[in-house]
Design a protein around this motif. Structure first.
Motif, short mmCIF file in Angstrom:
data_model
loop_
_atom_site.label_atom_id
_atom_site.label_comp_id
_atom_site.label_asym_id
_atom_site.label_seq_id
_atom_site.Cartn_x
_atom_site.Cartn_y
_atom_site.Cartn_z
N ASP A 61 -7.96 6.37 -2.29
CA ASP A 61 -7.34 6.28 -0.96
C ASP A 61 -7.15 4.80 -0.65
N TRP A 62 -6.00 4.27 -1.01
CA TRP A 62 -5.76 2.84 -0.90
C TRP A 62 -5.64 2.38 0.56
N SER A 63 -5.39 3.29 1.46
CA SER A 63 -5.33 2.90 2.87
C SER A 63 -6.68 2.45 3.39
N GLU A 64 -7.74 2.81 2.67
CA GLU A 64 -9.10 2.41 3.05
C GLU A 64 -9.70 1.45 2.03
N ALA A 65 -8.88 0.97 1.12
CA ALA A 65 -9.41 0.20 -0.02
C ALA A 65 -9.08 -1.28 0.08
N THR A 66 -10.05 -2.10 -0.26
CA THR A 66 -9.85 -3.55 -0.42
C THR A 66 -9.75 -3.84 -1.91
N LEU A 67 -8.65 -4.44 -2.31
CA LEU A 67 -8.43 -4.75 -3.71
C LEU A 67 -9.04 -6.11 -4.05
N ILE A 68 -9.83 -6.15 -5.11
CA ILE A 68 -10.38 -7.40 -5.63
C ILE A 68 -9.87 -7.58 -7.06
N ALA A 69 -9.28 -8.71 -7.34
CA ALA A 69 -8.83 -9.00 -8.69
C ALA A 69 -8.86 -10.52 -8.91
N HIS A 70 -8.78 -10.91 -10.14
CA HIS A 70 -8.66 -12.32 -10.48
C HIS A 70 -7.20 -12.54 -10.85
N ASN A 71 -6.47 -13.23 -10.00
CA ASN A 71 -5.01 -13.31 -10.03
C ASN A 71 -4.43 -12.03 -9.41
N THR A 72 -4.77 -11.81 -8.17
CA THR A 72 -4.33 -10.62 -7.43
C THR A 72 -2.81 -10.53 -7.29
N PRO A 73 -2.07 -11.65 -7.17
CA PRO A 73 -0.61 -11.49 -7.13
C PRO A 73 -0.07 -10.73 -8.32
N PHE A 74 -0.74 -10.76 -9.47
CA PHE A 74 -0.30 -10.00 -10.62
C PHE A 74 -0.75 -8.54 -10.52
N ASP A 75 -2.05 -8.32 -10.40
CA ASP A 75 -2.55 -6.94 -10.36
C ASP A 75 -2.08 -6.21 -9.10
N GLY A 76 -2.03 -6.92 -7.97
CA GLY A 76 -1.54 -6.31 -6.74
C GLY A 76 -0.07 -5.98 -6.81
N PHE A 77 0.68 -6.82 -7.51
CA PHE A 77 2.12 -6.59 -7.67
C PHE A 77 2.37 -5.32 -8.48
N ILE A 78 1.57 -5.11 -9.53
CA ILE A 78 1.71 -3.88 -10.32
C ILE A 78 1.39 -2.66 -9.46
N LEU A 79 0.36 -2.78 -8.65
CA LEU A 79 0.00 -1.67 -7.77
C LEU A 79 1.14 -1.32 -6.82
N THR A 80 1.68 -2.34 -6.15
CA THR A 80 2.65 -2.08 -5.08
C THR A 80 4.05 -1.82 -5.61
N ARG A 81 4.48 -2.59 -6.61
CA ARG A 81 5.86 -2.49 -7.06
C ARG A 81 6.04 -1.50 -8.21
N TYR A 82 5.00 -1.29 -9.01
CA TYR A 82 5.11 -0.40 -10.18
C TYR A 82 4.61 1.00 -9.84
N TYR A 83 3.47 1.07 -9.12
CA TYR A 83 2.90 2.37 -8.77
C TYR A 83 3.20 2.79 -7.33
N GLY A 84 3.63 1.84 -6.50
CA GLY A 84 4.00 2.17 -5.12
C GLY A 84 2.83 2.47 -4.21
N VAL A 85 1.65 1.92 -4.51
CA VAL A 85 0.50 2.11 -3.63
C VAL A 85 0.12 0.76 -3.03
N ILE A 86 -0.34 0.81 -1.77
CA ILE A 86 -0.60 -0.43 -1.04
C ILE A 86 -2.04 -0.45 -0.54
N PRO A 87 -2.84 -1.41 -0.98
CA PRO A 87 -4.22 -1.50 -0.47
C PRO A 87 -4.23 -2.00 0.96
N SER A 88 -5.34 -1.81 1.63
CA SER A 88 -5.44 -2.25 3.02
C SER A 88 -5.69 -3.75 3.12
N TYR A 89 -6.21 -4.35 2.05
CA TYR A 89 -6.59 -5.77 2.09
C TYR A 89 -6.62 -6.30 0.66
N TYR A 90 -6.22 -7.58 0.50
CA TYR A 90 -6.19 -8.19 -0.83
C TYR A 90 -7.22 -9.32 -0.90
#
Length: 600
Positions: A61-90
Motif C-alpha cells: 500500500d504505497w499510499s502509506e509507504a515511505t520509500l528509502i533508496a540509495h539514489n531514489t531518483p532512479f528507484d523512485g522513477f521506476i516505481l512511478t513511471r514504469y509501475y505507476g505507483v506513488i509512495p507517500s514520501y521519498y
C-alpha cells in the motif's frame, strides 16, 4: 511503513546509467527489471526475481509507504513511471550523505566504508559485474544477483537508521520535494518548440560553417586549424600553457589570446564564426536532451541534485541542467503548465547582498534595502561623486552593480577590472587599473563592516581547530572545524589546519580558504536556507494548492490553478519574504510573475 528498496535491471556496455540518463535508460527497448530487493520496516530483506517483482511491488500500500533508496531518483522513477505507483514520501540516503558529509563522496560503497570502517561485513559487493550483458538470467545468476541486491538494501537501510537521527526534519522534507520533482513531474514540455529550436540551431550553425569557406574537418581539429591559421591566413597561432607547462594552441572560445586575435583580425570574422559553430553544439545538444527527457504524457522530469555544493545549494543532473537556462531562452519557454494551470515564478531580490550586509552589521546598507533604494545607483553615486540614476547613467550604475555583486567576498582591483572587461556580469567594459582600485577602495570604505567580517570569520573558523572552542554568533555556531547552520546542518572544513601559513582543509582536493571565501560560503549557505524555508512553507500551505516544480538558485517555480492568479502570486511572494527566526530583522524582497510557460 518504511520500504527500503533496490531495483536490479539489465545493463551492458551501452545500456547503463553511465551512458544514459535515467529517462533514456528506463525508456530503452532493452530495459528490464531483473529483480527487486524489498525490506519492509525492519524485517528481513527479500529478493523478488523478474517474474515476481511486479506482484511484490503491487502488494504494498504505497499510499502509506515511505520509500528509502540509495539514489531514489532512479528507484523512485521506476516505481512511478514504469509501475505507476506513488509512495507517500521519498527518502534518499545518498542525498542524506551529501548533506551530512559534503565533499566526501556519497556512493553506497563510500558511505558504507565511512559509516562502518571496521566492519568488513558491511561492504558493497561487486557481483553485479557477473550479470553484465546477460538479458535472461539463469537460476544460478538470479541467486547471485539476489544476494548482491539484498546486501545493498541492508546497507541502505543501515545508512538510513544511522543518519536519520542527524538529519533535520526540514532537510528530509526537502529531499522528498526534490525527488518528487523528478519522479512525479508537473511541467509539460512543448516538444514542437524544442524541435524547432533544435532544427533552427542546426540550420544557423550550418550556414555559418558554409559562409566560413573552410572544410569542417579543419575547423574541428586543433592541429589542422592551427596549421590553417599559420599557412593560409599567415597569422601566429595564440598559445597557452597546459597543466604540464607545455605550450599548446589557445583556440577555445574562452581563451583570452584567441579572443584578442579575433578582435585584431575582424576581416576573418566569418572563419572565427565557422570555427565556433563547429566546436559549440551546446544549444543543439541541450534541445535534443530536453526532447529525449520528455515522457509519453508530455511531462518532463526536473532533475535536481540535492546538496550538490558545499554550501547546500542544488545542482543540475541528468545532462539537462535546469539550473542554467537564460531568461527568455527557447528551452525555458518550452517548459509549460498543464491545462487550466499556470506557472508562477518568484525570486528573492539581492538575497546575497542583503545577507552579507546583515552578517556585517552594515546598518546603512540594510536601511537602503528596507527603503527599496537603488543600491547600485547609490554606490555609483559615491564612486563618481555625482548623482547616478538607472535611466540617465546606465554605464555608471552598471559599475555600481558589478561592485555590489562582486566585491563582497574580497575581490581585488585586478580581478574587478578583468571581470568588467570580460563581461562576466553584463556588457564588457574597458576599465583602467587606477579606476578599478578606486572602486574597490570606495566600496570597502563605504561599507567597512564587510572587510571586517572577512577577518572576523577567518579568525572564528581558525579558532575551531581548538577542540574546546565553541562560539555562537548571528545564528551560527563555530566549533569542531565546522560552521553549524541554523537549519541543523553545517559547513564542513575537514582536517582544518594551518599549512604554509594558510588556512587549509580537505575536500575532494586540498583547499585553501580565507576570510572572503568563508564569507561567501556562509552567505550562500544562509541564503539557500532562506529559499528552502520558503519552499517548505509553500509545500505545507494547503490553501495555496500548488506544486513546487523547480527551484533555480534564488528562484521558486510553482504550478497552480489559473483562477485568481494575483492572489496566488501574492501568497508566493509573502512566503518568500518571511524572515527566519534567527534573522527577524533581515529585509527581504521578492518579485515575480505568472504565465502559461516558464517565461520569467
Amino acid at each position: 511503513m518504511l520500504i527500503t528498496l533496490d531495483f536490479e535491471c539489465y545493463w551492458d556496455t551501452k545500456v547503463s546509467l553511465t551512458k544514459l540518463t535515467t529517462t533514456e535508460y528506463v525508456k530503452h527497448p532493452l530495459f528490464k527489471v531483473q529483480g527487486v530487493g524489498i525490506k519492509i520496516d525492519h524485517e528481513k530483506t527479500e529478493w523478488f526475481s523478474e517474474d515476481e517483482a511486479e506482484e511484490a511491488i503491487r502488494s504494498i500500500d504505497w499510499s502509506e509507504a515511505t520509500l528509502i533508496a540509495h539514489n531514489t531518483p532512479f528507484d523512485g522513477f521506476i516505481l512511478t513511471r514504469y509501475y505507476g505507483v506513488i509512495p507517500s514520501y521519498y527518502i534518499d540516503t545518498a542525498a542524506m550523505a551529501r548533506a551530512l558529509a559534503p565533499g566526501l563522496g556519497a556512493s553506497l560503497k563510500q558511505c558504507a566504508i565511512r559509516q562502518w570502517p571496521d566492519d568488513e561485513s558491511m561492504r558493497k559487493g561487486d557481483e553485479l559485474i557477473n550479470t553484465k550483458g546477460i538479458y535472461d538470467l539463469t537460476p544460478e545468476e538470479d541467486e547471485i544477483l539476489g544476494g548482491y541486491c539484498i546486501q545493498d538494501v541492508e546497507l541502505t537501510h543501515g545508512l538510513y537508521t544511522q543518519m536519520c537521527t542527524q538529519m533535520p526534519t526540514s532537510e528530509m522534507d526537502l529531499i522528498n520535494i526534490t525527488c518528487r520533482m523528478f519522479c512525479e513531474p508537473k511541467l509539460v514540455a512543448d516538444t514542437e518548440a524544442l524541435i524547432k529550436f533544435r532544427d533552427d540551431t542546426i540550420a544557423a550553425s550550418e550556414a555559418l560553417i558554409e559562409a566560413g569557406g573552410v572544410d569542417r574537418k579543419i575547423l574541428s581539429s586543433n592541429p589542422q586549424f592551427s596549421q590553417y591559421i599559420e599557412e593560409t591566413l599567415g597569422l601566429v597561432v595564440p598559445t597557452k600553457e597546459n597543466p604540464k607547462g607545455l605550450l599548446i594552441p589557445a583556440l577555445g572560445k574562452s581563451d583570452k589570446a584567441f579572443t584578442q586575435m579575433k578582435k585584431m583580425y575582424p576581416e576573418f570574422q566569418h572563419i572565427w564564426a565557422a570555427r565556433l559553430a563547429v566546436k559549440s553544439r551546446i544549444n543543439q545538444t541541450r534541445a535534443q536532451r530536453f526532447i529525449d527527457a520528455t515522457h509519453d504524457d508530455g511531462t518532463i522530469s526536473v532533475p535536481l541534485r540535492y546538496y550538490a555544493a558545499h554550501t547546500g545549494r542544488f545542482g543540475g543532473s541528468e545532462k539537462i541542467n535546469m539550473q542554467n537556462m537564460p531568461r527568455k531562452s527557447p528551452l525555458r519557454l518550452a517548459l509549460t503548465a498543464p491545462k487550466d494551470k499556470l506557472i508562477y515564478v518568484a525570486d528573492l531580490s539581492n538575497i546575497e547582498a542583503r545577507m552579507l550586509a546583515w552578517l556585517a552589521d552594515e546598518d546603512d546598507l540594510l536601511e537602503q534595502f528596507r527603503n527599496g533604494d537603488d543600491i547600485y545607483s547609490n554606490l555609483a553615486t559615491t564612486i563618481y561623486g555625482r548623482p547616478i540614476n538607472k535611466i540617465d547613467d546606465p554605464t555608471e550604475r552598471f559599475v555600481g552593480k558589478t561592485a555590489v555583486l562582486g566585491l563582497g567576498y574580497g575581490m581585488g582591483a585586478p580581478k574587478f577590472q578583468a571581470t568588467l572587461e570580460a563581461g562576466a556580469m553584463g556588457p564588457p567594459m574597458k576599465f583602467s587599473t587606477n579606476e578599478a582600485y578606486k572602486v574597490v577602495n570606495t566600496y570597502r570604505c563605504k561599507y567597512p563592516g564587510i572587510p571586517m567580517l572577512w577577518k572576523k570569520l577567518e579568525l572564528k573558523l581558525a579558532n575551531t581547530i581548538n577542540p574546546n572552542y565553541r562560539e555562537e554568533w548571528h545564528g551560527l555556531v563555530f566549533s569542531d572545524k565546522k560552521i553549524h547552520l541554523p537549519n541543523g546542518l553545517a559547513l564542513h572544513y575537514n582536517n582544518l589546519r594551518f599549512e604554509g601559513g594558510k588556512l587549509t582543509y580537505d575536500s575532494k582536493f586540498t583547499e585553501t580558504t580565507w576570510g572572503g571565501r568563508i564569507a561567501e560560503n556562509v552567505v550562500q549557505a544562509l541564503s539557500r536556507i532562506i529559499v528552502t524555508n520558503a519552499m517548505l512553507r509553500i509545500n505545507e500551505d494547503k490553501d495555496l494548492d500548488a506544486d513546487i516544480a523547480l527551484t533555480v538558485h534564488d528562484e521558486i517555480v510553482l504550478i497552480s490553478q489559473a483562477n485568481n492568479p494575483d492572489a496566488t502570486m501574492s501568497t508566493l511572494i509573502q512566503h518568500m519574504c518571511t524572515p527566519p527566526g534567527w534573522a527577524p530583522d533581515l529585509p527581504l524582497d521578492a518579485e515575480g510573475g505568472y504565465d502559461s510557460s516558464y517565461s520569467k
